[in-house]
Design an enzyme around this catalytic site. Sequence first.
Site, PDB file in Angstrom:
ATOM      1  N   ILE A 157      29.596  21.908  13.415  1.00 27.58           N
ATOM      2  CA  ILE A 157      30.122  22.847  14.430  1.00 27.58           C
ATOM      3  C   ILE A 157      29.283  22.829  15.713  1.00 27.58           C
ATOM      4  CG2 ILE A 157      30.849  25.232  14.894  1.00 27.58           C
ATOM      5  CD1 ILE A 157      32.420  23.999  12.609  1.00 27.58           C
ATOM      6  N   CYS A 208      22.719  32.388  22.144  1.00 26.71           N
ATOM      7  CA  CYS A 208      21.872  31.577  21.274  1.00 26.71           C
ATOM      8  C   CYS A 208      21.717  30.159  21.832  1.00 26.71           C
ATOM      9  CB  CYS A 208      22.523  31.439  19.905  1.00 26.71           C
ATOM     10  SG  CYS A 208      22.266  32.828  18.830  1.00 26.71           S
ATOM     11  N   ARG A 259      27.639  24.817  23.979  1.00 22.93           N
ATOM     12  CA  ARG A 259      28.572  25.935  23.882  1.00 22.93           C
ATOM     13  C   ARG A 259      29.357  26.235  25.163  1.00 22.93           C
ATOM     14  NH1 ARG A 259      26.073  30.555  20.026  1.00 22.93           N
ATOM     15  NH2 ARG A 259      28.220  30.811  19.464  1.00 22.93           N
ATOM     16  N   PRO A 260      30.236  25.328  25.562  1.00 22.79           N
ATOM     17  CA  PRO A 260      31.043  25.568  26.766  1.00 22.79           C
ATOM     18  C   PRO A 260      32.137  26.616  26.520  1.00 22.79           C
ATOM     19  CG  PRO A 260      31.709  23.521  25.711  1.00 22.79           C
ATOM     20  CD  PRO A 260      30.559  24.058  24.908  1.00 22.79           C
ATOM     21  N   ARG A 288      19.439  41.311  16.969  1.00 21.96           N
ATOM     22  CA  ARG A 288      20.798  41.118  17.464  1.00 21.96           C
ATOM     23  C   ARG A 288      21.813  41.143  16.329  1.00 21.96           C
ATOM     24  NH1 ARG A 288      21.806  35.866  19.978  1.00 21.96           N
ATOM     25  NH2 ARG A 288      23.845  36.809  19.869  1.00 21.96           N
ATOM     26  N   LYS A 321      29.055  42.083  12.680  1.00 18.97           N
ATOM     27  CA  LYS A 321      28.820  41.944  14.128  1.00 18.97           C
ATOM     28  C   LYS A 321      29.951  41.147  14.792  1.00 18.97           C
ATOM     29  CE  LYS A 321      25.932  38.623  15.695  1.00 18.97           C
ATOM     30  NZ  LYS A 321      26.603  37.785  16.695  1.00 18.97           N
ATOM     31  N   ASN A 322      30.319  40.032  14.164  1.00 16.78           N
ATOM     32  CA  ASN A 322      31.288  39.147  14.802  1.00 16.78           C
ATOM     33  C   ASN A 322      32.719  39.690  14.773  1.00 16.78           C
ATOM     34  OD1 ASN A 322      29.241  37.457  15.436  1.00 16.78           O
ATOM     35  ND2 ASN A 322      29.805  35.808  14.022  1.00 16.78           N
ATOM     36  N   ARG A 328      26.366  35.820  24.519  1.00 18.35           N
ATOM     37  CA  ARG A 328      27.480  34.928  24.801  1.00 18.35           C
ATOM     38  C   ARG A 328      28.848  35.573  24.556  1.00 18.35           C
ATOM     39  NH1 ARG A 328      29.220  29.693  25.014  1.00 18.35           N
ATOM     40  NH2 ARG A 328      31.130  29.594  23.847  1.00 18.35           N
ATOM     41  N   LEU A 386      37.686  25.855  26.461  1.00 18.62           N
ATOM     42  CA  LEU A 386      38.894  26.135  25.677  1.00 18.62           C
ATOM     43  C   LEU A 386      39.471  27.497  26.050  1.00 18.62           C
ATOM     44  CD1 LEU A 386      37.632  24.889  22.189  1.00 18.62           C
ATOM     45  CD2 LEU A 386      39.188  23.699  23.742  1.00 18.62           C
TER      46      LEU A 386
HETATM   47  C1  UD1 Z   1      31.573  32.343  16.900  1.00 17.90           C
HETATM   48  C2  UD1 Z   1      30.571  33.270  16.269  1.00 17.90           C
HETATM   49  C3  UD1 Z   1      29.325  32.485  15.864  1.00 17.90           C
HETATM   50  C4  UD1 Z   1      29.703  31.305  14.990  1.00 17.90           C
HETATM   51  C5  UD1 Z   1      30.815  30.453  15.627  1.00 17.90           C
HETATM   52  C6  UD1 Z   1      31.344  29.376  14.712  1.00 17.90           C
HETATM   53  C7  UD1 Z   1      30.984  35.394  17.315  1.00 17.90           C
HETATM   54  C8  UD1 Z   1      30.530  36.454  18.260  1.00 17.90           C
HETATM   55  N1  UD1 Z   1      30.219  34.305  17.205  1.00 17.90           N
HETATM   56  O1  UD1 Z   1      30.987  31.812  18.077  1.00 17.90           O
HETATM   57  O2  UD1 Z   1      28.456  33.368  15.154  1.00 17.90           O
HETATM   58  O3  UD1 Z   1      28.572  30.488  14.786  1.00 17.90           O
HETATM   59  O4  UD1 Z   1      31.924  31.294  15.996  1.00 17.90           O
HETATM   60  O5  UD1 Z   1      31.806  29.920  13.530  1.00 17.90           O
HETATM   61  O6  UD1 Z   1      31.980  35.547  16.645  1.00 17.90           O
HETATM   62  N2  UD1 Z   1      33.654  25.084  21.974  1.00 17.90           N
HETATM   63  C9  UD1 Z   1      34.015  24.311  23.059  1.00 17.90           C
HETATM   64  N3  UD1 Z   1      34.658  24.916  24.096  1.00 17.90           N
HETATM   65  C10 UD1 Z   1      34.946  26.264  24.086  1.00 17.90           C
HETATM   66  C11 UD1 Z   1      34.568  27.036  22.979  1.00 17.90           C
HETATM   67  C12 UD1 Z   1      33.922  26.413  21.923  1.00 17.90           C
HETATM   68  O7  UD1 Z   1      33.784  23.107  23.087  1.00 17.90           O
HETATM   69  O8  UD1 Z   1      35.543  26.753  25.056  1.00 17.90           O
HETATM   70  C13 UD1 Z   1      32.943  24.430  20.842  1.00 17.90           C
HETATM   71  C14 UD1 Z   1      31.548  25.006  20.621  1.00 17.90           C
HETATM   72  O9  UD1 Z   1      30.606  24.388  21.468  1.00 17.90           O
HETATM   73  C15 UD1 Z   1      31.347  24.704  19.165  1.00 17.90           C
HETATM   74  C16 UD1 Z   1      32.742  24.884  18.561  1.00 17.90           C
HETATM   75  O10 UD1 Z   1      33.638  24.768  19.647  1.00 17.90           O
HETATM   76  O11 UD1 Z   1      30.927  23.383  19.000  1.00 17.90           O
HETATM   77  C17 UD1 Z   1      32.986  26.201  17.872  1.00 17.90           C
HETATM   78  O12 UD1 Z   1      32.591  27.274  18.719  1.00 17.90           O
HETATM   79  P1  UD1 Z   1      33.300  28.706  18.644  1.00 17.90           P
HETATM   80  O13 UD1 Z   1      34.108  28.790  17.399  1.00 17.90           O
HETATM   81  O14 UD1 Z   1      33.986  28.956  19.938  1.00 17.90           O
HETATM   82  O15 UD1 Z   1      32.058  29.661  18.523  1.00 17.90           O
HETATM   83  P2  UD1 Z   1      31.870  31.081  19.171  1.00 17.90           P
HETATM   84  O16 UD1 Z   1      33.175  31.787  19.280  1.00 17.90           O
HETATM   85  O17 UD1 Z   1      31.032  30.967  20.390  1.00 17.90           O
END
Ligand code: UD1
Length: 432
Positions: free
Chosen positions: A338, A124, A129-130, A408, A22-23, A100, A133
């Site tokens: 994480i 989720c 989850r901002p 999902r 999926k990812n 998301r 970045l």
């Molecule tokens: C992706 C995966 C999810 C997985 C996660 C971590 C997909 C569709 N989803 O989610 O299944 O659990 O990676 O391996 O691939 N963060 C910020 N600012 C941002 C973005 C992220 O602070 O702009 C923080 C998040 O809150 C979190 C950390 O960075 O604490 C990692 O998040 P991220 O790797 O971005 O997760 P996703 O891409 O949303």
Amino acid sequence: MDRIAITGGSRLEGELPISGAKNAALPLMCASLLTPDTLTLGNLPHLADIRTLKTLLEGHGVATNVEDEGKDISSGQVITFNTPTITSTTAPYDIVRKMRASILVLGPLLAREGEATVSLPGGCAIGNRPIDLHLKGFEEMGATIELQEGYVRAVAPDGRLKGGIVQFPTVSVGATENILMAATLASGNTTIENAAREPEISDLANCLNAMGAKINGIGTRTLKVNGVDQLHGTEYSVMPDRIEAGSYAVAAAMTGGELELLGADLIKVMTETIGVLKSAGLKFTNTDNGVLVKLGTSKIKGINVTTQPYPGFPTDMQAQVMAMMTLCDGASVINETIFENRFMHVPELSRMGADITVHGSTATVRGVEQLLGAPVMATDLRASMSLILAGLVADRQTFVNRIYHLDRGYERLVEKLSACGANIVREDGKGI
Ligand code: UD1
């Protein structure tokens, strides 16, 4: 709403096909926005998230065609995506709130059209989850960003993003993917520092290169992208789902069974998970078609595990490993680094007799002899799987409610598990 009813105690045995990831599939589908040609994706799993994203993409002008429905339990779908012109650069709230990962249309739309307006995502409920970045990365590439009524509006000066240096302070999978896709069509060169290294990102980068992108450093912390004027179509098959595979490996061990997980190169994409599962006593053997998994000891061993960005242990396996540790010999400590608020499965597992104490981001799990069936509530995708796993070994019946989370991310879960001997059924309309 539907629910899943499981009568615990059956040993799982047999072959279990692993679906496309999926990812990996979600960003690959978004990459179709980058080209006016046809992108053909194979091994796409039948999942609610895939349907949601397909609908979102169609709203941007992507013509989709299901070439092969993949009706068989072991085959994915083949879908073509063709976007001669982008008809809308707005991703609306009513779709984005469901998933998301919809934020991943922002980079491609901005790169191809010079502007995009995307609703702030939902998804989720595992923490704040901002998307700061992602947005900072686009700003480094010259975009101006405004927040308006729950939407992000990004505009590239003179209609095209500029190459730049994007240095992430923390590792983000989604932000890396978004910036990577955008950089393929930017003018000049982009360097992404502290990039996430998840195999799904490499899958995306390999597909983008097959579409004519110029990306170097794939699989490393530094991705270098030479922007090109246009990308073309290609055919690409989605990598296998390492989290689904890890989840079923845990199922084999917990039930004292033996599963052959079918999928190309599975052992390679699961290395980090396999390391941790081996320390818990699981045994993995390479086969011609995948990997054979069983418990190599009489009892699951207690372990200490910390979630980390790749190549560390994935947060997406944390809940499933916790379910397994409820039956371990002694105690285990699980540290989640994480996401905050990713222990929502704990109260539900406790209702099934698990002995778990949480202090901040650390959970201590003391093994019990037997879990007890109960009606439980799924709270997010991986938490839901931990309840299924617990149900497979619990005394009597477990009813898992709110299974739309599972829909999902786990393709044909009931079919796959029952084919290997689980006593599991989906009960239409009986859930709460
Ligand atoms: C992706 C995966 C999810 C997985 C996660 C971590 C997909 C569709 N989803 O989610 O299944 O659990 O990676 O391996 O691939 N963060 C910020 N600012 C941002 C973005 C992220 O602070 O702009 C923080 C998040 O809150 C979190 C950390 O960075 O604490 C990692 O998040 P991220 O790797 O971005 O997760 P996703 O891409 O949303």
